[in-house]
Design a protein around this motif. Structure first.
Motif, PDB file in Angstrom:
ATOM      1  N   GLY A 958       0.861  -1.210   0.295  1.00  0.00           N
ATOM      2  CA  GLY A 958       0.042  -0.392  -0.317  1.00  0.00           C
ATOM      3  C   GLY A 958       0.961   1.382   0.101  1.00  0.00           C
ATOM      4  O   GLY A 958       2.058   1.474   0.641  1.00  0.00           O
ATOM      5  N   LYS A 959      -0.008   2.852   0.174  1.00  0.00           N
ATOM      6  CA  LYS A 959       0.618   3.389  -0.140  1.00  0.00           C
ATOM      7  C   LYS A 959       1.465   3.989   1.716  1.00  0.00           C
ATOM      8  O   LYS A 959       0.499   3.827   2.499  1.00  0.00           O
ATOM      9  N   VAL A 960       2.336   4.816   1.311  1.00  0.00           N
ATOM     10  CA  VAL A 960       3.389   4.686   2.888  1.00  0.00           C
ATOM     11  C   VAL A 960       2.357   6.063   2.991  1.00  0.00           C
ATOM     12  O   VAL A 960       2.096   7.034   2.576  1.00  0.00           O
ATOM     13  N   LYS A 961       1.790   6.047   4.639  1.00  0.00           N
ATOM     14  CA  LYS A 961       0.312   7.493   4.541  1.00  0.00           C
ATOM     15  C   LYS A 961       1.212   8.153   5.365  1.00  0.00           C
ATOM     16  O   LYS A 961       2.790   8.442   5.731  1.00  0.00           O
ATOM     17  N   ALA A 962       0.229   9.760   5.341  1.00  0.00           N
ATOM     18  CA  ALA A 962       0.762  10.737   6.096  1.00  0.00           C
ATOM     19  C   ALA A 962       0.685   9.995   7.132  1.00  0.00           C
ATOM     20  O   ALA A 962      -0.007   9.551   7.674  1.00  0.00           O
ATOM     21  N   ASP A 963       1.907  10.325   8.284  1.00  0.00           N
ATOM     22  CA  ASP A 963       1.911  10.139   9.643  1.00  0.00           C
ATOM     23  C   ASP A 963       3.617  10.914   9.628  1.00  0.00           C
ATOM     24  O   ASP A 963       4.320  11.188   9.484  1.00  0.00           O
ATOM     25  N   THR A 964       3.721  10.547  11.185  1.00  0.00           N
ATOM     26  CA  THR A 964       5.100  10.743  11.999  1.00  0.00           C
ATOM     27  C   THR A 964       5.604   9.717  12.181  1.00  0.00           C
ATOM     28  O   THR A 964       4.755   8.798  13.049  1.00  0.00           O
ATOM     29  N   TYR A 965       6.734   8.784  12.067  1.00  0.00           N
ATOM     30  CA  TYR A 965       7.381   8.250  11.858  1.00  0.00           C
ATOM     31  C   TYR A 965       8.599   7.806  12.602  1.00  0.00           C
ATOM     32  O   TYR A 965       9.656   8.940  12.767  1.00  0.00           O
ATOM     33  N   LYS A 966       8.558   7.114  13.281  1.00  0.00           N
ATOM     34  CA  LYS A 966      10.173   7.049  14.479  1.00  0.00           C
ATOM     35  C   LYS A 966      11.034   6.380  14.395  1.00  0.00           C
ATOM     36  O   LYS A 966      10.968   4.481  13.776  1.00  0.00           O
ATOM     37  N   TYR A 967      12.440   6.793  13.961  1.00  0.00           N
ATOM     38  CA  TYR A 967      13.086   4.914  13.359  1.00  0.00           C
ATOM     39  C   TYR A 967      14.049   4.613  14.077  1.00  0.00           C
ATOM     40  O   TYR A 967      14.258   4.687  15.611  1.00  0.00           O
ATOM     41  N   GLN A 968      12.897   2.803  14.043  1.00  0.00           N
ATOM     42  CA  GLN A 968      13.587   1.819  15.298  1.00  0.00           C
ATOM     43  C   GLN A 968      14.902   0.839  15.036  1.00  0.00           C
ATOM     44  O   GLN A 968      15.303   1.398  14.750  1.00  0.00           O
ATOM     45  N   SER A 969      14.876   0.558  15.943  1.00  0.00           N
ATOM     46  CA  SER A 969      16.383   0.430  16.266  1.00  0.00           C
ATOM     47  C   SER A 969      16.550  -0.962  15.233  1.00  0.00           C
ATOM     48  O   SER A 969      17.972  -1.798  14.550  1.00  0.00           O
ATOM     49  N   GLY A 970      15.358  -2.044  14.625  1.00  0.00           N
ATOM     50  CA  GLY A 970      15.262  -2.640  13.587  1.00  0.00           C
ATOM     51  C   GLY A 970      15.216  -2.829  12.516  1.00  0.00           C
ATOM     52  O   GLY A 970      15.414  -2.890  11.155  1.00  0.00           O
ATOM     53  N   ASN A 971      15.825  -1.043  12.176  1.00  0.00           N
ATOM     54  CA  ASN A 971      16.406  -0.477  10.555  1.00  0.00           C
ATOM     55  C   ASN A 971      15.038   0.096   9.829  1.00  0.00           C
ATOM     56  O   ASN A 971      15.373  -0.457   9.072  1.00  0.00           O
TER      57      ASN A 971
END
Length: 981
Positions: A958-971
């Motif tokens: 699916g399309k990557v939705k508008a949101d606030t994303y945090k980068y995780q330790s799993g890359n």
């Protein structure tokens, strides 16, 4: 007009070359006029003075704006036509005019009669000449044209059309060159008259040629035509200057002075316009037997006028109109991104030399010192002369708006250690009266200023004035030191520190922005070497509290007093050890120990006011000492704060002692007051004294103005005030302070608010139309009440912050949004009267109302191009810093964006390709804000997930939705609010 290029700094050099001038008003040669900066036609004025045609006034002025009188112009023309010498003119038995002889203009009768006889001037009618009347430009043009050889009758310079005919021929002949905007029908000024005379001197003389021809009817006809006058068999034309003065002119740069000889260096262009051209391959010409010092023209483009081609008969040397000259001192020059900066103005440079030598190149300025060319310097070199008192002349020699030449006069300042009738010794060097120009009256222990005299090939030595002044402040710079004396900062010579300290009254020697000497006369700012022992440990260790508010655990020298907690001692420091002695051994001219130290009438709920009958100064340093069991503490407060402390009872101290541990007085405004006090406050340390009555904004950082004081500038909403605070703490530009009052420049009871420790930085996203509130997040409303302090400022990236008078909030002050991103530039600092939330009152708000972008605070970095490169985004991430925000309004590149750092936020306002988003890498806890969904579906698994860890790139992509994303330790990027479904 050339003066408009540098309207504030144009100082055009002028050197005169005639010892005694015979013009109407006489002024001694060899000095610039007092109103030199008002002269526009500098070259012409200089030349006419050199040729003895015009002069200045006895008060040293030239008055270029004054009009030329008819009587004066006749003398100027007569002198010019006689080669600069006073002509032998006579008068008629019966005067031609009735208003000259026997009047104030009688001195000019001979000149007037001579000009009349030559057809140069005529009367004004009725047998009158009007000697004190003004001369118009057209009238002067007619006179000069006749002097050049034109016949007034033949050319129609008489009759009704005379003015038109004169102006036509004058324009053709170049008499109005440089004066194109001049009204020729108006009275001409001394400035413009000099230009017209100089133009005429450089114009070719004319003569009339008679030719007999046969007309169409076969009869002979006589034709009279005017042509440039020719001389000799070679038919050379001749200028009025060459004819009357036999003057030759060479153009070049003045590059050398040795006694009465000067040398000019000539370019090919200079040779082409010069009369005496050096041999092929030779670019210099020297002129000797000069009687005037021209050293202040060194490095400038000059014209040398000399008689009959003889280089030892110089008529005059003057700077051409191509030069613009600025005068300053070496320590005043700064480097403004490659430009020369001084007196708050910056000037571009043109490098014509190779840095480090005297050859042509593109890395250095042509550089001269004390009469000769030296190795070229660049702007960086100039800006590093912080400890030099040398005089500096900066020159634009070709009128292109760029400084290309620098001339130094070395200034040496030294103390005289020996003086006799025949010689002095200063700075370890012997100077003999027979060899040098030593001023009279110089004695041992005087200070002298020594400069080179290139003309006399020796040194000028003058006495430096020693004055009594107050040392108001001290600052350590990277490579030098600064002292503030009577409101002005001076750098120290040779980067040396001085014996006198801030607050001292001292005898000082100040020369060209440099302080060479300061010897204390009296003062109140010597360091007070007393301290309270707060606690005692083992191994000769003790904790001391000092009067600057600091505490330190130190090693005690066992040869001194053994420390006891709660006792005040004098101390000396030897290496890392402190040697203590009884407070009664205090030896300080500025402080007196009170022997009893009783805090008068301090009991019950009473507050203290005096010690042993001496008033406690509001700015006194009061060190409180407490001990509760085994726990000891100290605290520094002001005298004013201490005078609000109750001895006991409700809100009072517990187990306090009304006898001071130590009390010192000093003279404050002529009155002896308690200025240092050590108090046993019992078992509990008070932590609150009084609230702030006022707020202000710091616009100039503090400096130490005495051992006990800091001085800085604040803006209170209406005006900027320099204040002094009794504190050891620094105040920085951008700080908000609260305070009780300002008395005689001293600010009282200051509370400091800094970013994150008192005030909040934010963007005023919305401001009420009536100015009674604002929001910084679009949700909570903060109230601006009658008690709110509103301060308006103008800040810029250089760090300058200037107050803007005004005390009302306006919708015009709303913050600027980056594109349509909902991210704003921070334009305000504020303090709330309570915790953040809706409907909270504001104590103070400081707003940048000019740039709408507060300097000195963290700001989001914008990348606002349609297709930014990876380099542009990477540079923005670097500029934003470790916790910064970068807003990109365009389309991401396919790759190349560096890792987004932990704590950083990247905001993308437009829709992006999923593959471009998947190419982003980041550190754990980096933030990515997508304000629009991707334009296509995700292509890779495990790169983007929603808040439930559902993969946008899974089989059902699916399309990557508008949101606030945090980068995780799993890359991978994990959303915070949206879900894939």
């Amino acid at each position: 007009m050339r003066g408009k290029e540098f309207p504030q700094k144009k100082v055009l050099s002028l050197v005169l070359c005639v010892a005694v001038m015979l013009s109407v008003m006489v002024m001694g040669a060899g000095a610039a006029f007092s109103d030199q900066d008002k002269i526009e036609n500098t070259e012409a004025v200089d030349a006419c003075i050199a040729l003895n045609i015009i002069g200045g006034y006895e008060d040293g002025s030239y008055h270029p704006e004054r009009n030329i009188k008819r009587s004066e112009i006749t003398k100027m023309i007569c002198v010019a036509l006689n080669g600069g010498k006073e002509p032998n003119v006579g008068t008629n038995v019966t005067p031609t005019f009735s208003d000259v002889r026997g009047t104030s203009a009688a001195w000019a009768e001979g000149y007037i009669e001579s000009c009349v006889a030559q057809g140069i001037v005529s009367g004004v009618g009725g047998g009158r000449f009007s000697p004190n009347g003004n001369v118009t430009g057209t009238q002067l043009a007619k006179m000069l044209l006749v002097a050049l050889g034109y016949n007034a009758d033949t050319e129609g310079f008489v009759g009704n059309a005379w003015a038109t005919n004169v102006n036509v021929v004058a324009s053709q002949k170049g008499l109005y060159e440089g004066l194109e905007s001049m009204d020729t029908s108006a009275a001409i000024t001394r400035d413009n008259a000099a230009q017209m005379v100089w133009n005429a001197l450089n114009a070719y003389e004319v003569e009339y040629k008679t030719t007999i021809i046969t007309g169409e009817d076969g009869k002979l006809e006589t034709i009279v035509t005017v042509q440039d006058k020719v001389v000799g068999t070679t038919s050379d034309k001749i200028t009025l200057l060459k004819d009357k003065y036999n003057a030759w002119v060479n153009v070049g740069t003045l590059t050398g002075i040795s006694s009465n000889t000067i040398t000019i260096t000539m370019s090919d262009a200079d040779k082409a316009v010069s009369d005496l051209e050096p041999a092929s391959g030779v670019h210099t010409v020297s002129f000797s037997k000069l009687t005037t010092d021209y050293s202040n023209l060194l490095g400038q483009k000059v014209k040398v006028m000399f008689k009959d081609g003889k280089v030892n008969e110089v008529l005059g040397v003057y700077a051409t109109s191509d030069n613009t000259v600025y005068t300053t001192v070496a320590n005043a020059i700064d480097n403004d991104n490659g430009k020369i900066k001084f007196d708050d103005n910056s000037y571009s440079v043109e490098y014509t030399k190779a840095k480090g030598n005297t050859t042509n190149g593109t890395t250095g300025l042509a550089t001269y010192r004390d009469g000769e060319e030296v190795n070229a310097l660049d702007v960086t070199n100039l800006a590093n002369m912080n400890s030099s008192a040398d005089k500096v002349i900066l020159i634009d020699t070709n009128d292109n708006g760029k400084i290309d030449t620098v001339y130094f006069t070395t200034v040496t300042v030294a103390k005289v250690t020996y003086a006799s009738a025949s010689q002095i010794v200063a700075g370890g060097t012997t100077y003999k009266h027979a060899d040098e120009n030593i001023a009279d009256g110089i004695a041992k222990n005087d200070w002298v200023i020594i400069t080179e005299n290139a003309y006399n090939n020796n040194k000028d030595i003058a006495k430096a004035e020693m004055t009594k002044a107050t040392i108001q402040g001290y600052k350590d710079e990277t490579t030098y030191h600064q002292y503030r004396v009577d409101g002005t900062w001076y750098n120290t010579a040779d980067s040396k520190k001085l014996d006198a300290k801030a607050g001292d009254t001292a005898n000082v020697v100040l020369v060209n922005g440099i302080i060479f000497y300061a010897d204390k006369v009296s003062g109140t700012a010597d360091s007070l070497d007393v301290a309270l022992v707060v606690d005692v440990g083992s191994f000769n260790q003790a904790k001391l509290a000092f009067v600057d508010g600091t505490t330190k655990t130190v090693t005690i020298d066992t040869t001194g007093e053994t420390p006891t907690a709660g006792t005040v001692y004098c101390y000396e420091v030897d290496g890392d050890e402190y040697k203590l002695s009884a407070l009664t051994t205090l030896d300080n001219d500025d402080y007196t120990l009170l022997t009893t130290g009783t805090i008068d009438s301090w009991s019950g709920t009473a507050t203290p006011t005096t010690v042993d009958g001496k008033a406690i100064d509001d700015n006194a340093k009061v060190v409180l000492y407490t001990k509760n069991g085994t726990v000891a503490d100290s605290k520094l407060i002001t005298g004013k704060q201490f005078k609000t402390v109750k001895f006991s009872g409700a809100g009072g101290l517990q187990s306090a002692n009304a006898t001071a541990l130590g009390a010192l007085t000093s003279t404050v405004a002529g009155i002896e007051k308690v200025s240092v006090l050590f108090v046993d406050a019992g078992t509990n340390m008070p932590d609150s004294f009084q609230s702030n009555a006022n707020y202000a904004y710091v616009v100039e950082s503090s400096y130490t103005s005495s051992s006990d004081y800091k001085t800085y500038s604040i803006f209170d909403g209406e005006k900027t005030i320099e204040v002094t605070e009794k504190t050891s703490a620094s105040r920085a530009v951008g700080d908000i302070i609260g305070y009780e009052s300002i008395e005689d420049g001293v600010i009282k009871d200051v509370t400091l608010y800094t970013a994150g420790a008192g005030y909040t930085v934010g963007a005023l996203r919305g401001i009420d139309a009536d100015g009674k509130g604002f929001t910084v997040d679009g949700k909570d409303h903060y109230n601006v009440t009658a008690d709110t302090k509103v301060i308006l400022i103008n800040s810029d990236d250089s760090g300058d912050q200037v107050g803007v008078p005004g005390n009302a909030l306006s919708a015009d002050y709303e913050a600027d949004e980056i594109g349509d991103s909902d991210y704003y530039y921070n334009n305000a600092k504020y303090i709330l009267d309570g915790a953040p939330g809706d409907d909270v009152d504001v104590k103070i708000v400081v707003i940048d109302v000019v740039n709408n972008k507060m300097a000195g605070v963290t700001q989001p970095v914008a990348v606002e191009t349609a297709n930014p490169s990876a380099t542009a985004i990477n540079n923005a991430l670097t500029a934003a810093g470790s916790n910064g925000t970068v807003v990109v309004t365009g389309t991401l590149p396919a790759s190349g964006v560096s890792q987004i750092g932990a704590g950083q936020t990247l905001v993308l306002t437009s829709a992006q390709k999923a593959a471009n988003l998947e190419a982003l890498t980041a550190a754990e806890n980096a933030t990515l804000v997508l304000q629009q969904a991707s334009t296509d579906t995700a292509t890779q698994e495990g790169k983007f997930k929603d808040k439930t860890d559902t993969d946008y790139g899974a089989t059902t992509a699916g399309k990557v939705k508008a949101d606030t994303y945090k980068y995780q330790s799993g890359n991978y990027w994990k959303g915070t609010t949206a879900t894939k479904s």
